[in-house]
Design an enzyme around this catalytic site. Structure first.
Site, mmCIF file in Angstrom:
data_model
loop_
_atom_site.group_PDB
_atom_site.id
_atom_site.type_symbol
_atom_site.label_atom_id
_atom_site.label_comp_id
_atom_site.label_asym_id
_atom_site.label_seq_id
_atom_site.Cartn_x
_atom_site.Cartn_y
_atom_site.Cartn_z
ATOM 1 N N LYS A 167 0.782 -1.315 0.024
ATOM 2 C CA LYS A 167 0.092 0.133 -0.003
ATOM 3 C C LYS A 167 0.850 1.232 0.089
ATOM 4 O O LYS A 167 1.972 1.315 0.399
ATOM 5 C CB LYS A 167 -0.891 0.033 1.243
ATOM 6 C CG LYS A 167 -2.012 -1.253 1.110
ATOM 7 C CD LYS A 167 -2.920 -1.145 2.224
ATOM 8 C CE LYS A 167 -3.798 -2.605 2.256
ATOM 9 N NZ LYS A 167 -4.932 -2.464 3.149
ATOM 10 N N TYR A 170 -12.342 -2.687 -3.660
ATOM 11 C CA TYR A 170 -12.806 -2.756 -2.265
ATOM 12 C C TYR A 170 -14.143 -2.482 -2.549
ATOM 13 O O TYR A 170 -14.797 -2.219 -1.275
ATOM 14 C CB TYR A 170 -12.251 -1.556 -1.719
ATOM 15 C CG TYR A 170 -10.600 -1.982 -1.140
ATOM 16 C CD1 TYR A 170 -10.481 -2.897 -0.141
ATOM 17 C CD2 TYR A 170 -9.595 -1.133 -1.427
ATOM 18 C CE1 TYR A 170 -9.290 -3.345 0.004
ATOM 19 C CE2 TYR A 170 -8.388 -1.257 -1.085
ATOM 20 C CZ TYR A 170 -8.020 -2.450 -0.253
ATOM 21 O OH TYR A 170 -6.947 -2.818 0.137
ATOM 22 N N ASN A 215 -2.081 -0.368 6.629
ATOM 23 C CA ASN A 215 -1.640 -1.491 7.398
ATOM 24 C C ASN A 215 -0.443 -2.321 6.441
ATOM 25 O O ASN A 215 -0.627 -3.417 6.393
ATOM 26 C CB ASN A 215 -2.633 -2.532 7.826
ATOM 27 C CG ASN A 215 -3.616 -2.646 6.792
ATOM 28 O OD1 ASN A 215 -3.462 -2.450 5.459
ATOM 29 N ND2 ASN A 215 -4.832 -3.609 6.954
ATOM 30 N N HIS A 258 -1.947 -5.642 1.519
ATOM 31 C CA HIS A 258 -3.450 -6.445 1.148
ATOM 32 C C HIS A 258 -2.887 -7.858 0.987
ATOM 33 O O HIS A 258 -1.697 -8.018 0.341
ATOM 34 C CB HIS A 258 -3.895 -5.775 -0.089
ATOM 35 C CG HIS A 258 -5.211 -6.747 -0.424
ATOM 36 N ND1 HIS A 258 -6.415 -6.946 0.240
ATOM 37 C CD2 HIS A 258 -5.174 -7.890 -1.448
ATOM 38 C CE1 HIS A 258 -7.063 -7.567 -0.388
ATOM 39 N NE2 HIS A 258 -6.620 -8.304 -1.439
ATOM 40 N N GLU A 260 -8.620 -11.196 -7.897
ATOM 41 C CA GLU A 260 -7.946 -10.156 -7.614
ATOM 42 C C GLU A 260 -6.705 -10.279 -8.481
ATOM 43 O O GLU A 260 -6.228 -9.265 -9.037
ATOM 44 C CB GLU A 260 -7.557 -10.029 -6.146
ATOM 45 C CG GLU A 260 -8.609 -9.656 -5.484
ATOM 46 C CD GLU A 260 -8.195 -9.829 -3.627
ATOM 47 O OE1 GLU A 260 -9.363 -9.449 -3.055
ATOM 48 O OE2 GLU A 260 -7.097 -10.060 -3.428
HETATM 49 P P1 GDP Z 1 -8.002 -7.257 5.693
HETATM 50 O O1 GDP Z 1 -8.484 -8.581 4.853
HETATM 51 O O2 GDP Z 1 -7.156 -7.817 6.965
HETATM 52 O O3 GDP Z 1 -7.125 -6.330 4.708
HETATM 53 O O4 GDP Z 1 -9.207 -6.337 6.339
HETATM 54 P P2 GDP Z 1 -10.717 -6.152 5.571
HETATM 55 O O5 GDP Z 1 -10.892 -6.867 4.524
HETATM 56 O O6 GDP Z 1 -11.207 -6.194 6.866
HETATM 57 O O7 GDP Z 1 -10.394 -4.498 5.570
HETATM 58 C C1 GDP Z 1 -9.679 -4.065 4.189
HETATM 59 C C2 GDP Z 1 -8.933 -2.784 4.463
HETATM 60 O O8 GDP Z 1 -9.808 -1.954 4.555
HETATM 61 C C3 GDP Z 1 -7.891 -3.094 5.737
HETATM 62 O O9 GDP Z 1 -6.555 -3.580 4.948
HETATM 63 C C4 GDP Z 1 -7.558 -1.749 5.828
HETATM 64 O O10 GDP Z 1 -6.901 -1.188 5.009
HETATM 65 C C5 GDP Z 1 -9.028 -1.004 5.760
HETATM 66 N N1 GDP Z 1 -9.709 -1.195 7.183
HETATM 67 C C6 GDP Z 1 -10.334 -2.278 7.709
HETATM 68 N N2 GDP Z 1 -10.836 -1.922 8.829
HETATM 69 C C7 GDP Z 1 -10.851 -0.581 9.154
HETATM 70 C C8 GDP Z 1 -11.178 0.346 9.751
HETATM 71 O O11 GDP Z 1 -11.908 0.213 10.710
HETATM 72 N N3 GDP Z 1 -10.976 1.734 9.679
HETATM 73 C C9 GDP Z 1 -10.107 2.179 8.545
HETATM 74 N N4 GDP Z 1 -9.944 3.550 8.385
HETATM 75 N N5 GDP Z 1 -9.629 1.216 7.462
HETATM 76 C C10 GDP Z 1 -10.127 -0.111 7.805
#
Ligand code: GDP
Length: 138
Positions: free
Chosen positions: A10, A50, A113, A116, A127
């Site tokens: 990222k 997303y 974070n 991905h 993807e």
């Molecule tokens: P991942 O599979 O661990 O990447 O997590 P998710 O699929 O739940 O979320 C996709 C991405 O959205 C995450 O990698 C973060 O960059 C972002 N994200 C997830 N939860 C949050 C949140 O509570 N707040 C914010 N600002 N970003 C989030």
């Protein structure tokens, strides 16, 4: 079980000069890089990637962030790649990610974070197709 997953380094991890460390960790843990590209996502691309999160409160901020600078997308190959890579990257929130995981090493916060990683074989396939044609896979 599939043997591939899709990762994105990222924007913040790239601007923090963490890409080299991430790629070397990926290789050191037995993943082969099958395809890789540095690019900047357009807003429609980030929204499409997303789209599963489109009703979540963080969707707008996430799209802003993912389009804020270049990323590196890559297809990684290893047996049981999706699960193995999720282990290597750690929890979504870097504060909760185990030591030595990529998100613990290079993540800033729950949004920025570092990387991905696909969460299922079906999504890995989709993807990988989102970013790469077959001519770009080696
Ligand atoms: P991942 O599979 O661990 O990447 O997590 P998710 O699929 O739940 O979320 C996709 C991405 O959205 C995450 O990698 C973060 O960059 C972002 N994200 C997830 N939860 C949050 C949140 O509570 N707040 C914010 N600002 N970003 C989030």
């Amino acid at each position: 079980m599939n043997n591939k997953t899709l990762t994105i380094i990222k924007p913040k991890a790239l601007s923090d000069n963490c890409a080299g460390k991430i790629l070397s960790t990926i290789n050191a843990n037995g993943f082969r890089i099958q395809a890789m590209r540095m690019m900047r996502l357009t807003r429609p691309q980030a929204e499409a990637f997303y789209s599963v999160h489109k009703d979540r409160p963080f969707f707008h901020d996430l799209v802003e962030f993912m389009t804020s600078g270049p990323i590196i997308a890559a297809i990684l190959e290893k047996e049981n790649a999706v699960e193995e890579y999720r282990k290597l990257i750690g929890s979504t929130n870097p504060d909760e990610a185990a030591d030595e995981t990529i998100r613990a090493m290079c993540g800033t916060n729950i949004q920025m974070n570092a990387v991905h990683g696909s969460d299922s074989d079906e999504n890995a396939e989709q993807e990988a197709n989102f970013f790469f044609s077959y001519a770009e896979r080696f």
